[in-house]
Design a protein around this motif. Structure first.
Motif, PDB file in Angstrom:
ATOM      1  N   ARG A  60      15.227  10.176  -6.279  1.00 29.32           N
ATOM      2  CA  ARG A  60      16.330  11.030  -5.825  1.00 29.32           C
ATOM      3  C   ARG A  60      17.075  10.385  -4.659  1.00 29.32           C
ATOM      4  O   ARG A  60      18.314  10.404  -4.614  1.00 29.32           O
ATOM      5  N   ALA A  61      16.330   9.835  -3.712  1.00 32.19           N
ATOM      6  CA  ALA A  61      16.949   9.278  -2.513  1.00 32.19           C
ATOM      7  C   ALA A  61      17.753   8.020  -2.813  1.00 32.19           C
ATOM      8  O   ALA A  61      18.879   7.852  -2.327  1.00 32.19           O
ATOM      9  N   VAL A  62      17.191   7.130  -3.616  1.00 33.49           N
ATOM     10  CA  VAL A  62      17.891   5.892  -3.943  1.00 33.49           C
ATOM     11  C   VAL A  62      19.120   6.189  -4.789  1.00 33.49           C
ATOM     12  O   VAL A  62      20.194   5.591  -4.594  1.00 33.49           O
ATOM     13  N   THR A  63      18.992   7.112  -5.715  1.00 33.83           N
ATOM     14  CA  THR A  63      20.149   7.500  -6.531  1.00 33.83           C
ATOM     15  C   THR A  63      21.262   8.063  -5.656  1.00 33.83           C
ATOM     16  O   THR A  63      22.447   7.741  -5.842  1.00 33.83           O
ATOM     17  N   GLY A  80      24.706  -3.148  -0.422  1.00 38.15           N
ATOM     18  CA  GLY A  80      24.442  -1.965  -1.239  1.00 38.15           C
ATOM     19  C   GLY A  80      23.391  -1.097  -0.590  1.00 38.15           C
ATOM     20  O   GLY A  80      23.406  -0.867   0.622  1.00 38.15           O
ATOM     21  N   VAL A  81      22.432  -0.617  -1.391  1.00 33.57           N
ATOM     22  CA  VAL A  81      21.377   0.254  -0.873  1.00 33.57           C
ATOM     23  C   VAL A  81      20.326  -0.582  -0.160  1.00 33.57           C
ATOM     24  O   VAL A  81      19.808  -1.562  -0.706  1.00 33.57           O
ATOM     25  N   HIS A 136      12.386  -0.472  -6.491  1.00 34.55           N
ATOM     26  CA  HIS A 136      13.472   0.225  -7.181  1.00 34.55           C
ATOM     27  C   HIS A 136      14.617  -0.745  -7.484  1.00 34.55           C
ATOM     28  O   HIS A 136      15.078  -1.472  -6.600  1.00 34.55           O
ATOM     29  N   PRO A 137      15.120  -0.780  -8.705  1.00 33.39           N
ATOM     30  CA  PRO A 137      16.144  -1.770  -9.073  1.00 33.39           C
ATOM     31  C   PRO A 137      17.477  -1.591  -8.352  1.00 33.39           C
ATOM     32  O   PRO A 137      18.254  -2.548  -8.262  1.00 33.39           O
ATOM     33  N   LEU A 138      17.779  -0.409  -7.838  1.00 34.98           N
ATOM     34  CA  LEU A 138      19.048  -0.209  -7.141  1.00 34.98           C
ATOM     35  C   LEU A 138      18.993  -0.606  -5.667  1.00 34.98           C
ATOM     36  O   LEU A 138      20.023  -0.642  -4.999  1.00 34.98           O
ATOM     37  N   LYS A 194      15.820  -9.654  -4.333  1.00 34.90           N
ATOM     38  CA  LYS A 194      16.320  -8.776  -3.277  1.00 34.90           C
ATOM     39  C   LYS A 194      16.359  -9.540  -1.950  1.00 34.90           C
ATOM     40  O   LYS A 194      15.527 -10.413  -1.697  1.00 34.90           O
ATOM     41  N   HIS A 195      17.291  -9.174  -1.100  1.00 32.88           N
ATOM     42  CA  HIS A 195      17.333  -9.724   0.246  1.00 32.88           C
ATOM     43  C   HIS A 195      16.228  -9.076   1.076  1.00 32.88           C
ATOM     44  O   HIS A 195      15.902  -7.900   0.883  1.00 32.88           O
TER      45      HIS A 195
END
Length: 492
Positions: free
Chosen positions: A45-48, A143-144, A218-220, A245-246
């Motif tokens: 929920r949070a990442v979305t 991004g996220v 998480h992919p996002l 990922k960074h």
């Protein structure tokens, strides 16, 4: 007990699993608050929400100047709430109110600094070697961002990450330590008050294997910024590498605090005590290895012991307290185990070495300031991070040996040098393998100065101008202004 809630998409909410766990006061040893036990579905929920806020809505439409203004407003609200947030942090992690109050009053400067920097991020026009093309660069937010903070200074280390991430235009999901989540959950309530759009900042609390792992994988999530143990940092780095990922990692330390025979000994004694017993030794930059030149060794150790044994322990909310409790029960047990290891290795106990049984310490997790002498740098007590009020004293004969001992450890976060010889100060600063070297001072930090480690102490830098670059990626834009297309099978 006070019950806290998750913060997702601009709203306080219950965890999907409907479970809470207790947060214990290090001073009383008793539960004082209930913290949500988040899980993978809460991370989803949070990442979305963070991803949605990044790609749509008002956040990506804001100019850099408008983002900066929001950060300035947050700084003002944080300054107004500093005393309240400091008291929550003391209750949750046991650090001195005097230090936490000073930290919370200083933290608004991070948001002001990066608020001012937000619209100073500039691309470049490249003077190409090719006719008929115009080339320029853009710096765009990643991004996220997953922000994972430790239990020793939750809000300070959160600010180091959150301020540049928001200034860059990223959105954030925060996972604080399960031991000290309360101050973070209280702090994020200020974001809505000053106008941050829903989803830009989210907080999911819980345990590493249930929440942290889901967030990192998480992919996002495009970047992970973490402060904590090097073992955890290594696992995060390995997981992040699978998805490119960074990462920025601020990990452990075993910092040398080096005293030469030409130092101002009064200052150096204060620096040695501050380096290890301030914050009860629970700091990654703790000067846990005190290197003392042989000609002054015995006298200097006597003076350090004499000062350390006067340290006032007790209620961290009292202004006169100088050494507070260990923040968590597992860490309390770990520090005591290392004291046993040092004894078994043959180090000489010069002070402390046991739990504090002073009446003013009550039922809290207190350990007496502890000093070991006759420490060999190969001992575990000199090589491994204890993260508590335990000092190892090592004797050296000259500058060359001091450098050799200082660098003979897998960490490289901080170091101190005490000398009146300016040439020696420059030589030591050059030769010590450490992200920060303090000369004739210790534990000084600023939002303007980069902070990070060499070797196993981590990757990347926090604070200063360059920190914002870790939340940006560079795009090169080519525009044909009249060059012939030419042969389509040949690179331009």
């Amino acid at each position: 007990m006070e019950r806290y809630r998750l913060y997702i998409d601009g709203k306080n909410c219950d965890p999907d699993g409907g479970e809470w766990f207790s947060s214990e006061s290090p001073f009383t040893g008793k539960p004082w608050a209930e913290v949500p036990r988040g899980g993978p579905s809460d991370i989803e929920r949070a990442v979305t929400a963070a991803h949605r806020a990044f790609v749509s809505g008002s956040w990506p439409e804001l100019t850099a100047s408008a983002r900066g203004l929001l950060l300035h407003r947050l700084a003002d609200r944080l300054a107004a709430e500093a005393s309240r947030l400091a008291a929550i942090e003391v209750r949750d992690n046991g650090k001195l109110y005097a230090e936490m109050h000073a930290q919370l009053n200083y933290l608004p400067q991070w948001f002001r600094y990066y608020g001012g920097l937000a619209d100073k991020v500039q691309g470049s026009v490249i003077p190409l070697d090719k006719k008929g093309y115009f080339n320029y660069t853009r710096h765009e937010p990643l991004g996220v961002v997953a922000v994972i903070t430790p239990w020793n200074s939750p809000l300070m280390l959160l600010a180091w990450k959150l301020a540049p991430a928001l200034a860059a235009g990223c959105t954030v999901v925060i996972k604080p330590s399960e031991f000290t989540s309360a101050s973070t959950l209280a702090f994020v309530q200020l974001l809505e008050e000053v106008g941050f759009p829903p989803g830009v900042v989210n907080v999911v609390t819980g345990f590493g294997n249930e929440v942290g792992a889901a967030l990192v994988s998480h992919p996002l999530v495009k970047k992970i910024t973490f402060t904590g143990a090097d073992e955890t940092g290594r696992r995060i780095n390995e997981q992040a590498a699978r998805d490119f990922k960074h990462v920025s990692l601020e990990l452990g330390g075993k910092s040398p605090n080096i005293v030469f025979d030409d130092a101002n000994l009064d200052d150096a004694v204060n620096g040695a005590v501050a380096g290890i017993f301030a914050a009860t030794g629970q700091t990654c930059i703790a000067g846990s290895r005190l290197l003392v030149q042989d000609g002054i060794h015995d006298e200097f150790v006597r003076r350090v012991v004499r000062l350390a044994e006067t340290a006032r322990m007790g209620d961290p909310m009292e202004t006169g307290t100088q050494v507070g409790p260990i923040t968590t029960r597992p860490q309390y047990d770990k520090v005591l185990s290392y004291i046993g290891i040092a004894r078994a290795e043959g180090a000489t106990l010069a002070l402390g070495g046991h739990p504090a049984d002073r009446p003013e310490c009550g039922n809290g997790w207190f350990i007496e300031p502890t000093i070991f002498t006759n420490v060999d740098n190969r001992m575990r007590i000199a090589q491994e991070e204890v993260f508590g009020p335990v000092l190892s004293v090592i004797c050296f004969k000259d500058e060359e040996e001091a450098v050799e001992i200082a660098n003979d450890v897998r960490f490289g976060l901080g170091a101190g040098v005490w000398t009146s010889d300016i040439g020696r100060a420059f030589r030591m600063a050059e030769r010590i393998q450490s992200g920060t070297v303090w000369v004739n001072t210790y534990r000084a930090v600023s939002y303007m100065s980069p902070f990070g480690g060499y070797k196993d102490s981590g990757l990347g830098r926090e604070n200063g101008i360059e920190a914002i670059n870790d939340f940006l990626q560079t795009k090169s834009v080519w525009i044909n202004t009249g060059a012939p297309t030419g042969n389509p099978f040949v690179m331009r």
